[in-house]
Design a protein around this motif. Sequence first.
Motif: not given
Length: 331
Positions: A162-165, A194-202
């Motif tokens: 998955r993706t956690a950018i 982004d499908t896995k991040s704990k912190a939002p990319p923005i």
Amino acid sequence: MPWILRAVLPPRHRKQVSVQVPFGERLAEAIATSGSPDGASRSTGWGILPGTLWVLVLVSLARPQWIEPPISKTLPTRDMLLLVDLSGSMQQQDFTDNTGKKVDRLTAVKQVLGEFLVKREGDRVGLVVFGDAAYLQAPFSTDLQLCRQLLDECEVGMAGPRTAIGDAIGLGVNLFDSSDAPAKTIIALTDGNDTKSKAPPIEAARVAAQRDIHIHTIAIGDATTVGEDKLDEQTLRDVASAAGGSYFFAADRSNLIKIYDQLDEIETRQIKTISLRPRKDIYYLPLSLALALSLISKLIATCRRPKPMPPGRSSATVYVDPVTGKLGVDS
């Protein structure tokens, strides 16, 4: 200084016991004509030795130094961190290599990004890969060849499918905490959302902006993809805008090359070098020469010293002629 002292200071007077006789002058003349060593004139050459030793000692005390050729060192003026997506969608074979052969997205990224890396002389470059989570692949270093080698060793899925950018940007921001470079840049490359991040990319991009970190985002692949692997261009635009960077889209290899050419113009190289000339003390050379000359002079003086006469014999006898009353020397 010795000559000045001799001219300014009064001469030294030495007191010694002597026998005064009325025929002292005749006695001195007799001894001089007899060839006695005490009356022999000294060689004028030895008078130069004390002055030579004095000069050599003065040169040593001046601490002469040998200045070696300059050593130059390049100081990095920018820390650049590359974020590379290794999610499962990066194995889609919709790119071509430099020979025109179909390759997956990650292979095309390795080729183009590797060529971009070797041009970053003067920068410290780091590499972060991300999938389900973000991982540090290469810390900040000026060894660009090593960074490229570690990039070539990356494989699709090694960080998760998955993706956690957002987490990758957050990790990058933390890595810059120990950086003292004047310029700090992140280049994030992904083909999904982004499908896995704990912190939002923005939010991660806003934190980066507060720390003067610029983020450039690059979207690759097919913009018409739907589902979980769809390309979220808007989020990437917002991330770049929030962190003072630029957004790029690369649908194929040629576009990807153009993007890195544009990045090379935006992130111009600023090389700062410092030069150092090592110094080596050589005071021991004149000091060693002075010591050697002094020892040689003592050795020669010892060898030239007259040998003692055998017991019972005297080297010379001074007598008074009873007829003429003159002094004479009997060898």
